[in-house]
Motif scaffolding. Structure first.
Motif, short mmCIF file in Angstrom:
data_model
loop_
_atom_site.label_atom_id
_atom_site.label_comp_id
_atom_site.label_asym_id
_atom_site.label_seq_id
_atom_site.Cartn_x
_atom_site.Cartn_y
_atom_site.Cartn_z
N PHE A 194 0.83 -1.21 0.00
CA PHE A 194 0.00 0.00 0.00
C PHE A 194 0.86 1.25 0.00
O PHE A 194 0.57 2.23 -0.72
CB PHE A 194 -0.92 0.00 1.22
N SER A 195 1.94 1.25 0.78
CA SER A 195 2.81 2.43 0.90
C SER A 195 3.59 2.69 -0.39
O SER A 195 3.83 3.84 -0.75
CB SER A 195 3.79 2.24 2.05
N TYR A 196 4.01 1.61 -1.07
CA TYR A 196 4.88 1.76 -2.23
C TYR A 196 4.12 2.00 -3.53
O TYR A 196 4.66 2.56 -4.48
CB TYR A 196 5.73 0.49 -2.41
N ASN A 197 2.86 1.58 -3.60
CA ASN A 197 2.13 1.59 -4.86
C ASN A 197 1.34 2.88 -5.07
O ASN A 197 0.85 3.48 -4.10
CB ASN A 197 1.18 0.38 -4.91
N ASN A 198 1.21 3.30 -6.33
CA ASN A 198 0.47 4.53 -6.65
C ASN A 198 -1.04 4.36 -6.56
O ASN A 198 -1.77 5.34 -6.55
CB ASN A 198 0.83 5.01 -8.07
N GLY A 199 -1.51 3.12 -6.53
CA GLY A 199 -2.93 2.88 -6.40
C GLY A 199 -3.65 2.80 -7.74
O GLY A 199 -3.03 2.84 -8.81
N LEU A 200 -4.97 2.71 -7.67
CA LEU A 200 -5.81 2.59 -8.86
C LEU A 200 -6.60 3.88 -9.07
O LEU A 200 -7.03 4.52 -8.12
CB LEU A 200 -6.80 1.44 -8.70
N THR A 201 -6.78 4.23 -10.34
CA THR A 201 -7.72 5.29 -10.72
C THR A 201 -8.83 4.64 -11.52
O THR A 201 -8.57 4.01 -12.55
CB THR A 201 -7.03 6.38 -11.56
N VAL A 202 -10.05 4.74 -11.00
CA VAL A 202 -11.18 4.02 -11.57
C VAL A 202 -12.30 4.98 -11.93
O VAL A 202 -12.56 5.96 -11.20
CB VAL A 202 -11.69 2.96 -10.57
N THR A 203 -12.97 4.73 -13.05
CA THR A 203 -14.17 5.49 -13.40
C THR A 203 -15.36 4.54 -13.42
O THR A 203 -15.22 3.33 -13.55
CB THR A 203 -14.04 6.17 -14.77
N ALA A 204 -16.55 5.11 -13.30
CA ALA A 204 -17.79 4.33 -13.33
C ALA A 204 -18.93 5.25 -13.75
O ALA A 204 -18.81 6.48 -13.72
CB ALA A 204 -18.07 3.73 -11.96
N SER A 205 -20.04 4.65 -14.16
CA SER A 205 -21.21 5.44 -14.54
C SER A 205 -22.19 5.60 -13.37
O SER A 205 -23.04 6.49 -13.39
CB SER A 205 -21.92 4.82 -15.74
N ASP A 206 -22.04 4.74 -12.35
CA ASP A 206 -22.91 4.85 -11.17
C ASP A 206 -22.40 3.91 -10.08
O ASP A 206 -21.66 2.97 -10.37
CB ASP A 206 -24.36 4.49 -11.52
N VAL A 207 -22.78 4.19 -8.85
CA VAL A 207 -22.46 3.30 -7.73
C VAL A 207 -23.68 3.19 -6.83
O VAL A 207 -24.54 4.07 -6.81
CB VAL A 207 -21.26 3.82 -6.88
N LYS A 208 -23.75 2.10 -6.09
CA LYS A 208 -24.79 1.93 -5.08
C LYS A 208 -24.13 2.05 -3.73
O LYS A 208 -23.22 1.30 -3.40
CB LYS A 208 -25.46 0.57 -5.23
N LEU A 209 -24.58 3.04 -2.94
CA LEU A 209 -24.00 3.30 -1.64
C LEU A 209 -24.95 2.89 -0.53
O LEU A 209 -26.17 2.98 -0.67
CB LEU A 209 -23.67 4.79 -1.48
N GLU A 210 -24.38 2.45 0.59
CA GLU A 210 -25.16 2.16 1.79
C GLU A 210 -24.41 2.70 2.99
O GLU A 210 -23.19 2.78 2.99
CB GLU A 210 -25.39 0.65 1.95
N ASN A 211 -25.17 3.11 4.01
CA ASN A 211 -24.57 3.56 5.26
C ASN A 211 -24.41 2.38 6.21
O ASN A 211 -25.29 1.52 6.31
CB ASN A 211 -25.45 4.63 5.91
N SER A 212 -23.27 2.33 6.87
CA SER A 212 -23.02 1.30 7.87
C SER A 212 -22.57 1.96 9.16
O SER A 212 -22.40 3.18 9.23
CB SER A 212 -21.94 0.32 7.37
N SER A 213 -22.38 1.17 10.19
CA SER A 213 -21.94 1.71 11.48
C SER A 213 -20.55 2.33 11.39
O SER A 213 -20.16 3.14 12.22
CB SER A 213 -21.95 0.61 12.54
N GLU A 214 -19.80 1.94 10.34
CA GLU A 214 -18.44 2.45 10.17
C GLU A 214 -18.33 3.46 9.04
O GLU A 214 -17.23 3.81 8.61
CB GLU A 214 -17.49 1.27 9.90
N GLY A 215 -19.46 3.92 8.51
CA GLY A 215 -19.45 4.92 7.44
C GLY A 215 -20.09 4.38 6.17
O GLY A 215 -20.81 3.38 6.18
N LYS A 216 -19.82 5.07 5.05
CA LYS A 216 -20.40 4.68 3.77
C LYS A 216 -19.69 3.47 3.18
O LYS A 216 -18.48 3.32 3.32
CB LYS A 216 -20.35 5.85 2.79
N VAL A 217 -20.47 2.64 2.49
CA VAL A 217 -19.95 1.44 1.86
C VAL A 217 -20.46 1.39 0.42
O VAL A 217 -21.64 1.66 0.17
CB VAL A 217 -20.40 0.17 2.62
#
Length: 267
Positions: A167-190
């Protein structure tokens, strides 16, 4: 199952397309990771049949999937714009024990564009690539450059010897999408599902994570197949573009700017 049967092979005419298929399968039999069977038909599949419920036995003891491409799907593909992909929805609950992926909203939605910061488990990313393959990378400007290239070899070495540092060494992912489905949980959005997920930067990272643990051989006495992806996480920046008229332009800009990297001398 008959591709190694010489009697069966000799029975095929030289002009038989099946003979060419047998020859190809012989070449790649030992290299294949999985098999994907596509059935083309000019019939319409019954509404009572669920596409994801159709199963097939494994071929040569390797994971095998089957898809039915009926007349309706052929029509939809034919009527889709040349530069557009067939729509698909990634149901993350299927790959995360119904948990989805935790996320933080990175900006206030504006002009039908919203951004999220996520932590993608490598185990989930590997499962996604196994299921959707190249479909996730159709907007990626780079192709997989194989492990002999320096960045990919370095990523594989980190996975092997220091997976928790990935995780520390990698630049990560850049992702696009046309929509997402979100839900609230006790630990935040999912995020529970992603529509038309495209990895526009991070295709090589995705490929290394998927193919690395499957590679034969070892490094410094450590077998590549001992790579533990459960210790690996990747930062993922997700941009949701709901404006279809601007989708391709914005997606192109996201890919272009995400891939603009200045060379840094080792010294």
């Amino acid at each position: 199952s008959n591709i190694d049967n010489e009697k069966f092979f000799d029975s095929l005419a030289v002009t038989d397309p099946g003979r060419e298929l047998v020859e190809t399968m012989r070449i790649y039999k030992n290299q294949a990771i999985k098999y994907r069977v596509i059935v083309l038909t000019d019939y319409l599949m019954s509404d009572r049949v669920k596409r994801n419920q159709i199963k097939i036995d494994n071929i040569f003891d390797k994971k095998t999937t089957i898809e039915i491409c009926d007349l309706e799907r052929i029509k939809n593909i034919d009527q889709t714009d040349d530069d557009a992909s067939e729509n698909f929805i990634v149901d993350l609950s299927e790959f995360t024990d119904n948990e989805g992926i935790k996320t933080l909203e990175a900006n206030v939605q504006e002009d039908d564009i919203s951004s999220y910061i996520c932590i993608m488990p490598a185990t989930v990313l590997s499962k996604l690539f196994d299921e959707y393959g190249q479909k996730l990378l159709e907007s990626n400007v780079r192709t997989f450059l194989q492990f002999k290239k320096a960045p990919n070899a370095a990523m594989k070495a980190t996975l092997l010897k220091n997976p928790s540092d990935f995780f520390s060494y990698n630049n990560g992912l850049t992702v696009t999408a046309s929509d997402v489905k979100l839900e609230n949980s006790s630990e935040g959005k999912v995020i529970k599902s992603i529509e038309n997920m495209q990895i526009v930067n991070g295709g090589q990272t995705t490929s290394v994570i998927y193919f690395g643990p499957k590679e034969k051989g070892s490094q410094e006495g450590i077998d590549f197949r001992s790579i533990d992806l459960s210790k690996v996480y990747i930062q993922m920046k997700l941009t949701v573009i709901k404006n279809k008229d601007k989708s391709e332009e914005i997606k192109s800009n996201v890919a272009k700017y995400a891939n603009l990297q200045n060379a840094i001398q080792a010294s």
